[in-house]
Design an enzyme around this catalytic site. Sequence first.
Site, mmCIF file in Angstrom:
data_model
loop_
_atom_site.group_PDB
_atom_site.id
_atom_site.type_symbol
_atom_site.label_atom_id
_atom_site.label_comp_id
_atom_site.label_asym_id
_atom_site.label_seq_id
_atom_site.Cartn_x
_atom_site.Cartn_y
_atom_site.Cartn_z
ATOM 1 N N SER A 48 0.805 -1.225 0.000
ATOM 2 C CA SER A 48 0.000 0.000 0.000
ATOM 3 C C SER A 48 0.840 1.278 0.000
ATOM 4 O O SER A 48 0.392 2.301 0.495
ATOM 5 C CB SER A 48 -0.924 0.007 1.220
ATOM 6 O OG SER A 48 -0.145 0.047 2.398
ATOM 7 N N ASN A 62 -6.650 -17.099 0.779
ATOM 8 C CA ASN A 62 -5.863 -18.297 0.534
ATOM 9 C C ASN A 62 -4.442 -17.927 0.121
ATOM 10 O O ASN A 62 -4.096 -16.756 0.040
ATOM 11 C CB ASN A 62 -6.544 -19.156 -0.533
ATOM 12 C CG ASN A 62 -6.345 -20.633 -0.305
ATOM 13 O OD1 ASN A 62 -5.237 -21.079 -0.033
ATOM 14 N ND2 ASN A 62 -7.416 -21.392 -0.432
ATOM 15 N N HIS A 94 -0.036 0.655 -15.292
ATOM 16 C CA HIS A 94 1.024 1.442 -15.907
ATOM 17 C C HIS A 94 0.464 2.468 -16.882
ATOM 18 O O HIS A 94 -0.547 2.232 -17.535
ATOM 19 C CB HIS A 94 1.998 0.535 -16.670
ATOM 20 C CG HIS A 94 2.839 -0.305 -15.780
ATOM 21 N ND1 HIS A 94 4.000 0.159 -15.218
ATOM 22 C CD2 HIS A 94 2.695 -1.567 -15.339
ATOM 23 C CE1 HIS A 94 4.537 -0.787 -14.474
ATOM 24 N NE2 HIS A 94 3.757 -1.853 -14.531
ATOM 25 N N ALA A 141 -13.492 -18.968 -10.782
ATOM 26 C CA ALA A 141 -12.051 -19.186 -10.926
ATOM 27 C C ALA A 141 -11.559 -18.732 -12.297
ATOM 28 O O ALA A 141 -12.206 -18.961 -13.315
ATOM 29 C CB ALA A 141 -11.730 -20.664 -10.715
ATOM 30 N N THR A 146 -12.906 -6.579 -15.048
ATOM 31 C CA THR A 146 -12.551 -5.261 -15.569
ATOM 32 C C THR A 146 -13.705 -4.268 -15.495
ATOM 33 O O THR A 146 -13.536 -3.111 -15.851
ATOM 34 C CB THR A 146 -12.091 -5.349 -17.032
ATOM 35 O OG1 THR A 146 -13.164 -5.886 -17.820
ATOM 36 C CG2 THR A 146 -10.857 -6.225 -17.166
ATOM 37 N N LYS A 147 -14.889 -4.752 -15.074
ATOM 38 C CA LYS A 147 -16.045 -3.860 -14.953
ATOM 39 C C LYS A 147 -16.845 -4.238 -13.716
ATOM 40 O O LYS A 147 -16.672 -5.309 -13.142
ATOM 41 C CB LYS A 147 -16.905 -3.893 -16.213
ATOM 42 C CG LYS A 147 -17.482 -5.238 -16.551
ATOM 43 C CD LYS A 147 -18.250 -5.194 -17.859
ATOM 44 C CE LYS A 147 -18.805 -6.570 -18.205
ATOM 45 N NZ LYS A 147 -19.594 -6.561 -19.409
#
Length: 166
Positions: A48, A62, A94, A141, A146-147
Site C-alpha cells: 500500500s 488463501n 502502468h 475461478a 474489468t467492470k
Amino acid sequence: MLRRLLYKVRLNSLGTKLYTEIGFRLTCPRNIVIGNNADFMRNCSLNSCNGKINIGDNISVNQNVDINSSNGGFIEIGNDVLIGNNVVIRAADHIYKNTSKKINRSGHVGGKIIIGNNVWIGANCVILKNVTIKDGSVIGAGTVVTKDVDSNEVVISNKQVNLKNI
C-alpha cells in the site's frame, strides 16, 4: 503472539484474531486497516505504498494472494469475504504511451477497487482498478474482472448471471 503485537504496532488499525502463515508480507503497513477475524495463508502480500487498503471482518485469504494499492490506489474489502489462491487485486496500472520512436511505460495511474460483503472470489482471478463488486457476488475461478459486478451476480470468464434468476 509476538507477530500479532508487531502487526498491531505497524498497521494503521488491527482488529482481533489475526492469523498469518509463513511468507505473509506487508509493505507500507501504516496505510492498511485490517478488521476482526482475518486469515492470510502462505505467501500473501499487502502492498500500500502511496495507496490505502481497508479490510473488513471475517476475511479468509488463501495462499499466494497479492492485494496491491500502491501508486495512488485504494482498495476496500468488506466483511465475510473469501479469496481463493493466486488472486491478484491491483488498484493501479502502468501509463502507456506509444510514440513514433518508442513505447514508454513509465509511471502508474491509481484507481479504486471496492469489494462488498459476502463476496467469494475464486482461484486465479485478477481484479483490476476502477471496479466495484457488490454484496453477495461470486467471481468464478480464472476470471479477469474489468467492470462492475452487481449484487448477487456470478461472473465466470466475464459472463454475468444474476443469482435471483437461477
